[in-house]
Design an enzyme around this catalytic site. Structure first.
Site, mmCIF file in Angstrom:
data_model
loop_
_atom_site.group_PDB
_atom_site.id
_atom_site.type_symbol
_atom_site.label_atom_id
_atom_site.label_comp_id
_atom_site.label_asym_id
_atom_site.label_seq_id
_atom_site.Cartn_x
_atom_site.Cartn_y
_atom_site.Cartn_z
ATOM 1 N N SER A 1 103.053 86.245 -38.317
ATOM 2 C CA SER A 1 104.170 87.178 -38.473
ATOM 3 C C SER A 1 104.536 88.720 -37.329
ATOM 4 O O SER A 1 103.208 88.868 -37.140
ATOM 5 C CB SER A 1 104.565 87.436 -40.048
ATOM 6 O OG SER A 1 103.817 88.076 -40.496
ATOM 7 N N ASP A 2 105.865 89.870 -37.726
ATOM 8 C CA ASP A 2 106.041 90.509 -37.353
ATOM 9 C C ASP A 2 104.838 91.418 -38.696
ATOM 10 O O ASP A 2 104.891 90.734 -39.771
ATOM 11 C CB ASP A 2 107.273 90.810 -36.967
ATOM 12 C CG ASP A 2 106.818 92.226 -35.847
ATOM 13 O OD1 ASP A 2 105.917 92.925 -36.026
ATOM 14 O OD2 ASP A 2 107.955 92.566 -35.262
ATOM 15 N N TRP A 3 105.249 92.681 -38.789
ATOM 16 C CA TRP A 3 104.407 93.306 -39.836
ATOM 17 C C TRP A 3 105.102 93.593 -40.997
ATOM 18 O O TRP A 3 106.531 93.853 -40.852
ATOM 19 C CB TRP A 3 104.024 95.564 -39.837
ATOM 20 C CG TRP A 3 103.795 96.340 -40.291
ATOM 21 C CD1 TRP A 3 104.604 96.408 -41.415
ATOM 22 C CD2 TRP A 3 102.652 96.695 -39.974
ATOM 23 N NE1 TRP A 3 103.406 97.065 -42.058
ATOM 24 C CE2 TRP A 3 102.328 97.691 -41.280
ATOM 25 C CE3 TRP A 3 101.810 96.493 -38.982
ATOM 26 C CZ2 TRP A 3 100.881 98.441 -41.085
ATOM 27 C CZ3 TRP A 3 100.128 97.918 -38.975
ATOM 28 C CH2 TRP A 3 100.525 98.276 -40.084
ATOM 29 N N GLY A 4 104.733 92.599 -41.812
ATOM 30 C CA GLY A 4 105.274 92.954 -42.880
ATOM 31 C C GLY A 4 107.022 91.631 -43.185
ATOM 32 O O GLY A 4 107.451 91.890 -44.190
#
Ligand code: NOJ
Length: 742
Positions: free
Chosen positions: A280-283
């Site tokens: 995933s991307d950050w968060g």
């Protein structure tokens, strides 16, 4: 006999490659059998160390204990042989001793930095681009890194979006070639080689089309545009063997990319048969709550894993909720096993089970980082990335005999800014290895040239008190070089600008300097196309120098004095005004196309702006001139099994050796869906000595004529095509027509 022997060898090689994957798959299965559910979930959990953050940090303070418990599969932002070793030692205390993966944003170099990816794209030099990724991988892997979060392969048609600096620009064909080259460069001879890192094609998908150019914003896009324009560079990354993908923050047509099964399962893992894993991307898993797509972190974990996001970067959603979701039968254990298998397979391929510390070797680190050979290559590609926009009075190249040069502007003495955004070491940067523009000039000129300096103004402030000194200095010099632009951190993640002009009073400074009557060379430093109409209209000599990395100063000096003849071509259209955005060369014709910029009567135009850009896609000048002639097609009809051979002559008609990017565009005159007014389909960068002529060859095959029809099938339709060969998308030198018969 030889043929038979050859076939036996090929068969044997194929068999051993097959049995090797068998072994890895078997090892993965064996390990999976031993894992508890919690250990499996641990492999899907990624945390950051504390030193570099690109989003809110995880709330969990107890990472070290979690590593020992096998609850973390990967860390980002742990760098250097010492730290990676320390963290890996913790993982070796876990029950199953599964090694950690260390990931990092190695975007345009590790310690030796290269031009911004967008700048590098301006070189149109695929081997050089691959080499820069190769060197980045060599340095990063020597510092314990297994995995870079690069390349960013998002197509970007909106220069307000700060992240245009991280990609390859607006064009799908060029972007796909560069995506392929970068993945190959990072992964080298394949995972398992010590100097290879896993590539990560990001951000899947359509992140570059954020509404209004505002970072993280929604994307509303037709299927046609998705397939035709935004997906092909991702497909190229898969074809190049990219080990991983990262999904994106945006929602696409109402579904966040992170929870988007169509994008991740149907297209990536289904149609494209991608065998790696998706982080995933950050968060971004947790952010689906803000999107209003899920109710809470648990619901977010369910949506993300179901949609094919394998690893959770910094959301804590998988760590705390997947087990319960399995217990409640809301997700199947097979879903988790599939994600874990994908992660473990990469750890095996990297050789981490044989030796988890194999990347953390201080001797290799010392030898690789800031290796002088790397600096040489960084200088070469930095020079290749510079674009000559104007040289009307032939002020360039400067003579090395010039008696006095005034170097003026807020960029001249900057050091670390030359890295540009997304350079990993901005925190503890060692400025010794960065060549400022001032130092580059000093290195270049001899004792007889006097160098004068004045700052003139800051980048952003409106204070003009430095103007007087700058004018005084300019008056004393034979030539004035003015270095201006936007700050290095005005482009990049979360750095969207609504106004992409030159900040502060820099253009006013130029106006004052112009009054001295001295020859002026303008350098523009930026991470995106800027709008600078006064400068473009009133200054005779302009180099677009982007941010060029560690060797910026030397590379700029090489170009200023003709040791390198500029060959860069713009990978993005430069607008006249923000009001033209999105602006790109390969648009459709519309039913009412304007004939030219004056044509305004009930045609598709603005009443207050021309349609044409300030500088078109593919544009860039040289100190020499090139003539295109003698276009020949082997035939002017082909069926879909045939190939048309194209030949043309390119002559260097000036007095300097130089390189030209010969661009091949096609126009499909009529289609079952409308086609762009022209599309880049091939190019070659050709070097010629002064006076030299070369014959250049291209091939046109069915693939180049194909497009996605209404059903989104990839087809070539019979009909008429125009072939256009040019020095830019707006400077077509040769044309021919041909037919596809069936
Ligand atoms: C957020 C960015 O969008 C992504 O490109 C990057 O790789 C991660 N942060 C990790 O730093």
């Amino acid at each position: 006999m030889n043929k038979l022997l050859g076939s036996i060898i090929v068969f044997w090689m194929a068999l051993s490659a097959f049995s090797q994957t068998q072994t890895i798959d078997q090892s993965v299965e064996e390990l999976l059998q031993k894992m508890t559910l919690e250990e499996k979930i641990g492999q899907l959990n990624q945390y950051s160390s504390d030193w570099n953050q690109t989003g809110p940090m995880t709330i969990n303070p107890n990472k070290q204990t979690e590593i020992k418990n096998g609850q973390i599969g990967s860390m980002l932002n742990v760098i250097g042989t010492t730290y990676t070793r320390q963290y890996q030692e913790l993982a070796m205390q876990s029950r199953l001793k599964i090694p950690l993966l260390f990931g990092l944003d190695v975007i345009h170099g590790y310690k030796t930095t290269f031009p911004l990816p967008l700048a590098e794209a301006a070189s149109w030099d695929l081997p050089a681009i691959e080499l820069s990724a190769r060197i980045a991988a060599t340095e990063a892997s020597a510092a314990g890194i297994h995995w870079t979060f690069a390349p960013m392969v998002d197509i970007a048609r909106d220069p307000r979006w700060g992240r245009v600096m991280e990609g390859a620009g607006e064009d799908t064909y060029l972007g796909s070639k560069i995506a392929y080259a970068r993945v190959k460069g990072f992964q080298g001879d394949g995972l398992g080689n010590l100097n290879s890192v896993m590539a990560c094609a990001k951000h899947f998908a359509a992140y570059g089309a954020a509404v209004g150019g505002r970072d993280y914003n929604s994307v509303d896009m037709s299927e046609r545009m998705l397939w035709e324009t935004y997906l092909p560079p991702f497909k190229a990354a898969v074809d190049a063997g990219a080990a991983t993908f990262m999904n994106s923050f945006n929602d696409i047509n109402g579904i966040p990319a992170t929870g988007n099964a169509y994008i991740q399962r149907d297209i990536l893992k289904g149609k494209w048969n991608f065998q790696g894993f998706v982080v995933s991307d950050w968060g971004s898993i947790g952010e689906m709550i803000n999107h209003g797509y899920v109710t809470d972190a648990k619901d977010a974990a369910r949506a993300a894993i179901t949609a094919g996001s394998d690893m959770d970067m910094e959301s804590n959603a998988y760590r705390y909720h997947l087990a319960q979701l399995v217990a409640e039968n809301k997700i199947s254990i097979e879903l988790i096993d599939d994600a874990v298998r994908r992660v473990l397979r990469k750890k095996f391929e990297l050789g981490l089970f044989e030796d988890p510390f194999r990347y953390s070797d201080p001797d290799r680190q010392n030898a690789a980082i800031f290796n002088p050979e790397h600096a040489k290559i960084a200088r070469d590609i930095a020079a290749k990335s510079i674009v000559l926009l104007k040289n009307e009075k032939q002020i360039l190249p400067l003579s090395k005999e010039t008696k006095s040069i005034a170097f003026i502007g807020p960029m001249v003495k900057l050091k670390r800014a030359n890295h540009g955004f997304w350079a990993i070491d901005l925190k503890d940067v060692d400025s010794t290895y960065i060549v400022s523009q001032w130092e580059g000039l000093q290195n270049k000129v001899g004792k007889n040239t006097k160098l004068l300096y004045a700052k003139g103004c800051d980048i952003e402030s409106t204070d003009k008190s430095g103007f007087a000194e700058a004018i005084k200095v300019a008056k004393k010099a034979d030539v004035v070089i003015v270095s201006i632009g936007e700050k290095h951190n005005m482009s990049g993640e979360a750095k969207s600008r609504s106004n992409i002009g030159l900040p502060g009073v820099q253009e006013d400074l130029l106006k004052e300097l112009q009054k001295t009557g001295k020859p002026i060379v303008v350098l523009i430093n930026a991470g995106r196309p800027l709008v600078f109409n006064w400068t473009a209209d009133n200054m005779s000599t302009i180099l677009y120098t982007w941010w060029l990395g560690s060797e910026a100063g030397n590379a700029i000096a090489d170009v200023l004095f003709g040791d390198y003849n500029p060959s860069g071509k713009l990978p993005m259209t430069f607008p006249r005004d923000e009001g033209q955005i999105p602006i790109y060369y390969n648009h459709y014709n519309t039913g009412r196309p304007a004939k030219d910029d004056q044509d305004k009567i009930y045609v598709s135009s603005y009443i207050d702006l021309p349609n044409s850009p300030k500088f078109p896609f593919g544009f860039g000048l040289s100190y020499t001139t090139f003539q295109y002639s003698d276009l020949k097609l082997s035939q002017n009809q082909m069926n879909s099994d045939e190939v048309i051979e194209v030949a043309l002559k390119l002559s260097n008609t000036g007095k300097y050796a130089g390189a030209e990017v010969v661009q091949l565009y096609l126009k499909d005159k009529t289609g079952s869906v409308v086609r762009p007014i022209l599309e880049l389909k091939d190019f070659q960068k050709v070097s010629l000595a002064a006076g030299e002529t070369k014959t250049i060859y291209f091939k046109i095959d069915k693939e180049k004529l194909s497009f996605f029809n209404q059903k989104l099938d990839w087809v070539a339709e019979p009909g008429s095509f125009e072939l256009l060969i040019g020095a830019s998308s707006a400077d077509i030198r040769l044309r021919a027509n041909f037919e596809l018969t069936n």
